[in-house]
Design a protein around this motif. Structure first.
Motif, PDB file in Angstrom:
ATOM      1  N   VAL A   9       0.840  -1.202   0.000  1.00 37.34           N
ATOM      2  CA  VAL A   9       0.000   0.000   0.000  1.00 37.34           C
ATOM      3  C   VAL A   9       0.872   1.248   0.000  1.00 37.34           C
ATOM      4  CG1 VAL A   9      -1.658   1.348   1.327  1.00 37.34           C
ATOM      5  CG2 VAL A   9      -1.962  -1.123   1.091  1.00 37.34           C
ATOM      6  N   GLU A  10       1.925   1.261   0.816  1.00 31.48           N
ATOM      7  CA  GLU A  10       2.826   2.407   0.868  1.00 31.48           C
ATOM      8  C   GLU A  10       3.469   2.661  -0.490  1.00 31.48           C
ATOM      9  OE1 GLU A  10       5.582   1.518   3.937  1.00 31.48           O
ATOM     10  OE2 GLU A  10       4.225   2.051   5.572  1.00 31.48           O
ATOM     11  N   ALA A  11       3.861   1.567  -1.150  1.00 30.74           N
ATOM     12  CA  ALA A  11       4.491   1.703  -2.470  1.00 30.74           C
ATOM     13  C   ALA A  11       3.497   2.261  -3.485  1.00 30.74           C
ATOM     14  CB  ALA A  11       5.018   0.352  -2.937  1.00 30.74           C
ATOM     15  N   ARG A  12       2.235   1.815  -3.408  1.00 36.02           N
ATOM     16  CA  ARG A  12       1.223   2.311  -4.341  1.00 36.02           C
ATOM     17  C   ARG A  12       0.938   3.785  -4.116  1.00 36.02           C
ATOM     18  NH1 ARG A  12      -4.050   2.952  -3.797  1.00 36.02           N
ATOM     19  NH2 ARG A  12      -4.172   1.685  -1.913  1.00 36.02           N
ATOM     20  N   LEU A  13       0.839   4.182  -2.860  1.00 39.68           N
ATOM     21  CA  LEU A  13       0.597   5.587  -2.548  1.00 39.68           C
ATOM     22  C   LEU A  13       1.747   6.468  -3.015  1.00 39.68           C
ATOM     23  CD1 LEU A  13      -0.916   5.261   1.041  1.00 39.68           C
ATOM     24  CD2 LEU A  13      -2.140   5.714  -1.096  1.00 39.68           C
ATOM     25  N   LEU A  14       2.971   5.992  -2.798  1.00 39.16           N
ATOM     26  CA  LEU A  14       4.137   6.748  -3.250  1.00 39.16           C
ATOM     27  C   LEU A  14       4.166   6.848  -4.763  1.00 39.16           C
ATOM     28  CD1 LEU A  14       6.794   8.180  -2.613  1.00 39.16           C
ATOM     29  CD2 LEU A  14       7.928   5.946  -2.614  1.00 39.16           C
ATOM     30  N   ASP A  15       3.807   5.752  -5.433  1.00 34.88           N
ATOM     31  CA  ASP A  15       3.784   5.761  -6.891  1.00 34.88           C
ATOM     32  C   ASP A  15       2.745   6.761  -7.406  1.00 34.88           C
ATOM     33  OD1 ASP A  15       4.408   4.591  -9.578  1.00 34.88           O
ATOM     34  OD2 ASP A  15       2.299   4.028  -9.469  1.00 34.88           O
ATOM     35  N   ASN A  16       1.577   6.790  -6.788  1.00 38.83           N
ATOM     36  CA  ASN A  16       0.543   7.739  -7.200  1.00 38.83           C
ATOM     37  C   ASN A  16       1.016   9.177  -7.016  1.00 38.83           C
ATOM     38  OD1 ASN A  16      -1.242   5.740  -7.911  1.00 38.83           O
ATOM     39  ND2 ASN A  16      -2.399   5.797  -6.003  1.00 38.83           N
ATOM     40  N   ARG A  17       1.641   9.445  -5.899  1.00 40.91           N
ATOM     41  CA  ARG A  17       2.146  10.787  -5.624  1.00 40.91           C
ATOM     42  C   ARG A  17       3.192  11.186  -6.665  1.00 40.91           C
ATOM     43  NH1 ARG A  17       2.053  14.079  -1.206  1.00 40.91           N
ATOM     44  NH2 ARG A  17       3.756  15.585  -1.045  1.00 40.91           N
ATOM     45  N   THR A  18       4.079  10.259  -6.976  1.00 37.55           N
ATOM     46  CA  THR A  18       5.124  10.516  -7.972  1.00 37.55           C
ATOM     47  C   THR A  18       4.514  10.786  -9.334  1.00 37.55           C
ATOM     48  OG1 THR A  18       6.676   9.102  -6.773  1.00 37.55           O
ATOM     49  CG2 THR A  18       7.180   9.558  -9.076  1.00 37.55           C
ATOM     50  N   ARG A  19       3.486  10.012  -9.701  1.00 39.20           N
ATOM     51  CA  ARG A  19       2.807  10.214 -10.987  1.00 39.20           C
ATOM     52  C   ARG A  19       2.166  11.590 -11.061  1.00 39.20           C
ATOM     53  NH1 ARG A  19      -1.166   5.492 -10.834  1.00 39.20           N
ATOM     54  NH2 ARG A  19      -2.190   6.650 -12.519  1.00 39.20           N
ATOM     55  N   ILE A  20       1.544  12.023  -9.970  1.00 35.82           N
ATOM     56  CA  ILE A  20       0.901  13.335  -9.945  1.00 35.82           C
ATOM     57  C   ILE A  20       1.937  14.441 -10.134  1.00 35.82           C
ATOM     58  CG2 ILE A  20      -0.320  14.982  -8.476  1.00 35.82           C
ATOM     59  CD1 ILE A  20      -1.693  12.505  -7.170  1.00 35.82           C
ATOM     60  N   LEU A  21       3.035  14.349  -9.397  1.00 32.94           N
ATOM     61  CA  LEU A  21       4.086  15.372  -9.503  1.00 32.94           C
ATOM     62  C   LEU A  21       4.696  15.397 -10.899  1.00 32.94           C
ATOM     63  CD1 LEU A  21       5.804  14.878  -6.033  1.00 32.94           C
ATOM     64  CD2 LEU A  21       4.594  16.938  -6.810  1.00 32.94           C
ATOM     65  N   LYS A  22       4.918  14.221 -11.466  1.00 34.63           N
ATOM     66  CA  LYS A  22       5.494  14.136 -12.813  1.00 34.63           C
ATOM     67  C   LYS A  22       4.533  14.747 -13.835  1.00 34.63           C
ATOM     68  CE  LYS A  22       7.491  10.779 -16.078  1.00 34.63           C
ATOM     69  NZ  LYS A  22       6.571  10.995 -17.222  1.00 34.63           N
ATOM     70  N   ALA A  23       3.251  14.427 -13.709  1.00 37.17           N
ATOM     71  CA  ALA A  23       2.263  14.976 -14.642  1.00 37.17           C
ATOM     72  C   ALA A  23       2.183  16.492 -14.517  1.00 37.17           C
ATOM     73  CB  ALA A  23       0.897  14.349 -14.367  1.00 37.17           C
ATOM     74  N   ALA A  24       2.183  16.980 -13.288  1.00 36.73           N
ATOM     75  CA  ALA A  24       2.112  18.432 -13.077  1.00 36.73           C
ATOM     76  C   ALA A  24       3.333  19.129 -13.664  1.00 36.73           C
ATOM     77  CB  ALA A  24       1.990  18.734 -11.585  1.00 36.73           C
ATOM     78  N   ARG A  25       4.518  18.558 -13.414  1.00 34.45           N
ATOM     79  CA  ARG A  25       5.744  19.168 -13.936  1.00 34.45           C
ATOM     80  C   ARG A  25       5.715  19.217 -15.469  1.00 34.45           C
ATOM     81  NH1 ARG A  25       9.012  15.767 -12.079  1.00 34.45           N
ATOM     82  NH2 ARG A  25       9.499  14.642 -13.992  1.00 34.45           N
ATOM     83  N   GLU A  26       5.250  18.151 -16.095  1.00 31.61           N
ATOM     84  CA  GLU A  26       5.211  18.121 -17.555  1.00 31.61           C
ATOM     85  C   GLU A  26       4.217  19.133 -18.111  1.00 31.61           C
ATOM     86  OE1 GLU A  26       4.410  14.038 -18.432  1.00 31.61           O
ATOM     87  OE2 GLU A  26       6.508  13.417 -18.174  1.00 31.61           O
ATOM     88  N   LEU A  27       3.094  19.297 -17.433  1.00 34.33           N
ATOM     89  CA  LEU A  27       2.114  20.283 -17.894  1.00 34.33           C
ATOM     90  C   LEU A  27       2.646  21.708 -17.738  1.00 34.33           C
ATOM     91  CD1 LEU A  27      -1.158  18.673 -16.501  1.00 34.33           C
ATOM     92  CD2 LEU A  27      -0.551  18.971 -18.903  1.00 34.33           C
ATOM     93  N   VAL A  28       3.324  21.970 -16.635  1.00 36.36           N
ATOM     94  CA  VAL A  28       3.928  23.289 -16.442  1.00 36.36           C
ATOM     95  C   VAL A  28       4.989  23.533 -17.513  1.00 36.36           C
ATOM     96  CG1 VAL A  28       5.286  24.747 -14.885  1.00 36.36           C
ATOM     97  CG2 VAL A  28       3.449  23.327 -13.965  1.00 36.36           C
ATOM     98  N   SER A  29       5.729  22.499 -17.859  1.00 35.23           N
ATOM     99  CA  SER A  29       6.759  22.619 -18.898  1.00 35.23           C
ATOM    100  C   SER A  29       6.161  22.980 -20.243  1.00 35.23           C
ATOM    101  CB  SER A  29       7.527  21.292 -19.037  1.00 35.23           C
ATOM    102  OG  SER A  29       8.216  20.980 -17.859  1.00 35.23           O
ATOM    103  N   GLU A  30       4.937  22.535 -20.479  1.00 32.80           N
ATOM    104  CA  GLU A  30       4.300  22.769 -21.769  1.00 32.80           C
ATOM    105  C   GLU A  30       3.557  24.108 -21.835  1.00 32.80           C
ATOM    106  OE1 GLU A  30       1.767  19.420 -22.156  1.00 32.80           O
ATOM    107  OE2 GLU A  30       3.413  17.972 -22.356  1.00 32.80           O
ATOM    108  N   GLY A  31       2.932  24.496 -20.711  1.00 31.05           N
ATOM    109  CA  GLY A  31       2.096  25.683 -20.789  1.00 31.05           C
ATOM    110  C   GLY A  31       2.087  26.582 -19.581  1.00 31.05           C
ATOM    111  N   GLY A  32       3.020  26.380 -18.651  1.00 36.73           N
ATOM    112  CA  GLY A  32       3.060  27.223 -17.470  1.00 36.73           C
ATOM    113  C   GLY A  32       2.081  26.767 -16.401  1.00 36.73           C
ATOM    114  N   TRP A  33       1.982  27.547 -15.323  1.00 34.21           N
ATOM    115  CA  TRP A  33       1.138  27.167 -14.193  1.00 34.21           C
ATOM    116  C   TRP A  33      -0.319  27.021 -14.592  1.00 34.21           C
ATOM    117  CZ3 TRP A  33       4.013  25.225 -10.719  1.00 34.21           C
ATOM    118  CH2 TRP A  33       5.254  25.790 -10.378  1.00 34.21           C
ATOM    119  N   SER A  34      -0.796  27.862 -15.493  1.00 31.85           N
ATOM    120  CA  SER A  34      -2.213  27.812 -15.870  1.00 31.85           C
ATOM    121  C   SER A  34      -2.579  26.502 -16.561  1.00 31.85           C
ATOM    122  CB  SER A  34      -2.564  29.000 -16.778  1.00 31.85           C
ATOM    123  OG  SER A  34      -1.817  28.938 -17.987  1.00 31.85           O
TER     124      SER A  34
END
Length: 223
Positions: A9-34
């Motif tokens: 469960v801990e590994a799954r939660l960490l993986d989900n958190r990592t996926r969210i951060l990675k997705a957010a970073r990639e979106l910011v890279s493409e179009g900024g905070w908005s």
């Protein structure tokens, strides 16, 4: 009985958190905070919007962690340069040049991290990491002053603040999404980035290098 999460469960939660951060970073890279709205981040991470809020209380919390993670990597790179065996002047020049080149590798992300208008919480994290970068720069300046390689008539704290503010401000134009002068070819972009890094690093160091060291550098270049 107290519930304890299993390792799975801990590994799954960490993986989900990592996926969210990675997705957010990639979106910011493409179009900024908005571009990194919670719904967009959730879709990019392959989960329901509500799941994002299990890991981040608000959009500001998510943005702050994205900024913290990326900024800390830059601080780590500068600290490694500051610990190298080069002279303080060479380390300072390398540190500024490296920061510029790394920023230009992903200009849209760098602009978001350095200058894009944002929420107050993001600005507070920016200031925290700008202060951390200033501390690294200050350490090189203080050593250079102790060795007589940099001017002692300027307080190291003032010099560090001036240099960090200068090279970040110097980047804003080239990083801006509105900048229309970006070269088309990969080789031209590399050349333009290298020229920009050299110019900013030279300006950052020239005001601090002790006159006898500057004279020696000229002699060495003519030898």
């Amino acid at each position: 009985m107290v519930y304890r999460q299993t390792k799975a469960v801990e590994a799954r939660l960490l993986d989900n958190r990592t996926r969210i951060l990675k997705a957010a970073r990639e979106l910011v890279s493409e179009g900024g905070w908005s571009a990194a709205q919670i719904a967009s981040v959730a879709a990019a991470a392959g989960m329901a919007t509500g799941n994002v809020y299990r890991y981040f209380a608000s959009k500001a919390d998510l943005y702050s962690e994205v900024l913290s993670n990326v900024s800390q990597r830059e601080v780590d790179v500068l600290q490694a340069i500051a610990s190298s065996p080069e002279s303080p002047v060479d380390r300072l020049r390398t540190a500024v040049s490296t920061f510029v080149q790394r920023a230009m590798h992903n200009p849209r992300l760098a602009y978001a991290l350095i200058a894009e208008p944002c929420e107050r919480a993001i600005d507070e994290v920016r200031l925290k990491y700008r202060a951390a970068i200033s501390e690294v720069i200050l350490s090189m300046i203080a050593e250079g002053q102790d060795l007589g390689m940099m001017r002692r008539d300027i307080p190291s704290e003032v010099a560090a603040t001036f240099i960090v503010g200068g090279f970040m401000e110097g980047l804003i134009g080239p990083l801006s999404p509105l900048n229309a002068d970006t070269p088309d070819s990969v080789e031209d972009r590399k050349r333009a980035t290298a020229d920009l890094a050299t110019s900013i690093a030279t300006l950052a160091c020239s005001s601090l290098v002790a006159s006898h060291c500057a004279a020696q550098a000229v002699k060495d270049s003519m030898a």
